[in-house]
Design an enzyme around this catalytic site. Structure first.
Site, short mmCIF file in Angstrom:
data_model
loop_
_atom_site.label_atom_id
_atom_site.label_comp_id
_atom_site.label_asym_id
_atom_site.label_seq_id
_atom_site.Cartn_x
_atom_site.Cartn_y
_atom_site.Cartn_z
N CYS A 198 0.89 -1.19 0.00
CA CYS A 198 0.00 0.00 0.00
C CYS A 198 0.91 1.22 0.00
O CYS A 198 1.08 1.88 1.03
CB CYS A 198 -0.92 -0.01 1.21
SG CYS A 198 -1.79 -1.58 1.49
N ASP A 255 -5.63 -4.23 -5.74
CA ASP A 255 -6.13 -4.42 -4.39
C ASP A 255 -5.13 -5.32 -3.68
O ASP A 255 -4.94 -6.48 -4.05
CB ASP A 255 -7.51 -5.07 -4.45
CG ASP A 255 -8.12 -5.33 -3.09
OD1 ASP A 255 -7.38 -5.33 -2.09
OD2 ASP A 255 -9.34 -5.54 -3.02
N CYS A 269 -0.80 4.17 11.13
CA CYS A 269 -0.72 5.42 11.88
C CYS A 269 -1.95 5.54 12.77
O CYS A 269 -2.54 6.60 12.93
CB CYS A 269 -0.59 6.62 10.95
SG CYS A 269 -1.85 6.72 9.67
#
Length: 738
Positions: free
Chosen positions: A144, A205, A293
């Site tokens: 990602c 994806d 995060c």
């Protein structure tokens, strides 16, 4: 700034000792310091770092603004080789205080050309724990990857031994993937700052990343552990997954208003599937770094626990001895997920909660058994995970976990590997998608299931797919006989141009090699073009052998390949009366330079460089000898000029500088964009002496300065024209809300 739900939820998780809670909340309300790291090869990085230490830190050490002492930049203590910095000043200081204004301008221009990366401190951690070394023949995937700051760190690790002027061709591979096509294009733009023939960008994806293939070779020692003999497995995988992002409260203050814990609950399934997919793609003895995060244990420890319980080949790694100056807290093994927005954490187990639901409620629920701590939580050693809190070292909030795949004996490895590859991902029945298999078309040769785009905005629509089916489909297709004729594309909706490698004896490629004086060692068999016909019409890209093998052995639409290798050469349509010629691109020069015949490289003095920076198209006759005589005797076209390391009256060059030139009939120009010129000017002369700076940043009409038949060309210009304040806003984390 306050959110009662936030406080209630995290107090129930006991992530912070009670005596530190007020410090923690106060830190979340303070603005985040500006942080950046020195990028590029180690040689360039250390030269630039010396400039900061010796020039800017002393300049900023005694600054007083409106009666207050302003602290100078300071190094981030845990970052290797002192290559990361932070400073905490307001925008008002940056705009109005002259010394900081000069430093700000320096940062902006060096960021534009890729020598500095404006990146949040905690965002720098995952690539460091991935432990990529330049001597490794390592295969890496960033699952990602957008916006690309961590990808850039991984590229820098692959190229750490590059010189200031030349880029190596590493034997490994780095695939940067993102599910969003616009963000994937951002990765391409970011990677141009550090061109690498080992780089690829895909638009998939991550939770159903397809099996990639390589040619079958009997010499491959890893054949026995692969599900299929030609399956590409990775040595390092980074999973910096989409998350609720509440660790970024200090810079994204809007989260204070909208935060609610069901965001994390909804993302848990996607995060788990991405990590499980990464596990299936990893080599024995390989490493995965999982990060978010977010502060939420449902997005962190719960995901790690679910993944470890689904695949017993993996274990958490104790990295507490690495980066000893990093202050961190261990992961937790107990947490209490909330089942609704009212912070109802009374259900201690999944079974206790599930018993209270009707069948209809169960079908609509975002909750699953893996949201709760498993009964074996203590044995999973979740304390080896790392939690970074804002009040510890004035950073954002962050979570990192390092997982290694256990090594296995050769006689048992194949069976264990097969079990890992074929294990079913546990998905609640309510979340499984029911497919009408009878209505599906017959698969075409080379076809596969197209990836379903991630919905990062609507976590309730997360698609629970069985990735093993896609893997089996891909492997089965490798056994089918290749049919003749034009191959059918797996995903006709994918509109990127195809990738075609030129034959080394292609006439256009041979002409290009001859024009640019490239030596026989130039890897001409690894040059590709991007157009449907495979014609060498404009731009040439260069890859390494491994990237070439991936491109040739996989349908580019199935892997949704956005870019491959790095663009190094382009065809230049010259002026009237001149034949079209090829030229080396500014960003491609470090890659091509080792293959250029050294005897054709021009040498010039500092005065020549200054003239080239001040004037867009200086006449050849305007230079002093010896450069004037040399350049006038060269034919029109692409040339490389070298400015040797040394010192002049007003500047110092710490290493040789090589730049691309274009010579027309009567003039020359530096073939680098205006941002690179400005950064170079500031670095060498302490001020921006370029034409663009003198004209206040307004675009100059180059054609008005040229004779119509001069043969001059326009230097490469960057795609973006960000304002300075935008540059100093760091690249965002992988927040699901973005």
């Amino acid at each position: 700034m306050k959110n009662e739900r936030f406080s209630s939820y995290y107090k129930a998780q006991h992530i912070i000792p009670e005596e530190e809670w007020d410090q923690f909340m106060e830190a979340l309300r303070r603005p985040l310091p500006t942080t950046f790291r020195i990028a590029g090869s180690r040689e360039i990085a250390h030269a630039l770092n010396d400039a900061i230490k010796k020039t800017y830190v002393p300049l900023l050490s005694d600054v007083v603004f409106e009666g207050d002492v302003v602290p100078p930049p300071s190094r981030i203590p845990w970052y290797p080789e002192d290559l990361a910095w932070q400073f905490n000043v307001s925008k008002k200081v940056l705009r109005k205080q002259q010394a900081f204004k000069k430093f700000h301008s320096f940062l902006v221009h060096e960021t534009e050309v890729g020598n500095i990366s404006r990146q949040e401190a905690v965002s720098m951690l995952p690539p460091l724990f991935l432990d990529v070394q330049p001597h490794h023949k390592v295969r890496i995937v960033d699952m990602c990857a957008a916006p690309g700051s961590k990808t850039a760190q991984l590229l820098e690790a692959l190229h750490a031994q590059d010189t200031a002027t030349a880029t190596s061709i590493p034997p490994g591979l780095l695939i940067a993937n993102d599910s969003d096509s616009k963000r994937a294009h951002l990765l391409i733009h970011q990677s141009a700052r550090l061109p690498s023939p080992a780089f690829m960008v895909t638009n998939l994806d991550a939770s159903i990343f397809p099996v990639l293939r390589l040619p079958v070779t009997t010499a491959d020692p890893r054949r026995g552990v692969k599900k299929s003999p030609n399956q590409l497995l990775f040595d390092r995988i980074l999973c910096d997954v989409p998350c609720s992002g509440d660790g970024t409260l200090r810079k994204n203050i809007g989260i204070w208003k909208r935060w609610q814990p069901m965001d994390g609950n909804g993302l848990h399934s996607l995060q788990t599937r991405i990590l499980q997919r990464a596990m299936r793609m990893l080599e024995p003895d390989g490493r995965i770094v999982y990060s978010t995060c977010s502060l939420n244990p449902v997005e962190n420890e719960a995901v790690i626990a679910a993944a470890l319980n689904s695949n017993h080949d993996f274990q958490l790694v104790d990295v507490s001895a690495q980066l000893p100056e990093l202050v961190r807290r261990p992961g937790i093994s107990s947490w209490a997920p909330t089942v609704n927005r009212t912070i109802n954490t009374t259900f201690k187990t999944w079974d206790a909660y599930n018993e209270t639901l009707t069948e209809e409620q169960r079908a609509d629920s975002k909750m699953s058994e893996t949201h709760w701590p498993p009964i074996n939580a203590d044995s999973l050693q979740l304390h080896h995970c790392m939690r970074i809190y804002p009040h510890l070292q004035d950073t954002g909030g962050f979570f990192v976990a390092v997982l290694d795949r256990k090594s296995r004996s050769s006689h048992a490895s194949a069976a264990v590997k097969r079990d890992a590859e074929e294990a079913e991902i546990t998905v609640p029945e309510a979340k499984k998608v029911k497919l009408d298999l009878d209505s599906l078309p017959e698969p075409q040769p080379g076809a596969s299931f197209p990836p379903t785009p991630m919905s990062e905005d609507d976590s309730s629509r997360l698609l629970a797919l069985d990735t093993v089916q896609a893997d089996v489909q891909a492997v089965t297709e490798t056994k089918k006989t290749t049919f003749k004729g034009k191959p059918k594309l797996s995903d006709p909706s994918f509109k990127e141009m195809p990738y075609t490698f030129l034959e080394p004896n292609d006439p256009t490629l041979i002409s290009c090699i001859d024009q640019l004086n490239l030596m026989a060692s130039f890897p001409s068999s690894n040059v590709l073009v991007r157009n449907p016909e495979g014609d060498a019409v404009r731009s040439f890209y260069l890859t390494n052998d491994l990237v070439k093998a991936v491109v040739l052995n996989n349908d580019y639409t199935r892997m949704r390949l956005m870019t491959s290798g790095t663009k190094v050469i382009t065809k230049q349509e010259a002026g009237r009366g001149l034949e079209a010629q090829f030229r080396v691109l500014g960003e491609g020069l470090p890659v091509v330079l080792p293959y250029i015949d050294p005897s054709v490289i021009l040498d010039a003095e500092f005065a020549t460089l200054k003239t080239l920076l001040i004037t867009y198209y200086p006449l050849c006759a305007s230079f002093s000898d010896p450069f004037r005589s040399v350049i006038e005797n060269r034919s029109p076209g692409s040339h490389i000029v070298r400015f040797s390391a040394g010192q002049s009256d007003d500047s110092t060059l710490s290493h040789d500088l090589l730049l691309p030139l274009w010579k027309s009939n009567v003039s020359v120009t530096l073939m680098i964009d205006k941002k690179a010129k400005s950064a170079l000017s500031l670095r060498l002369f302490g001020e921006d002496i370029t034409t663009a700076a003198r004209d206040g940043g307004k675009k100059v009409s180059q054609t008005s300065q040229l004779p119509q038949d001069s043969g001059d060309v326009v230097p490469d210009e960057g795609a973006d024209n960000e304002v300075e304040e935008a540059i100093l806003e760091d690249e965002g984390e992988n927040e699901a809300e973005q």
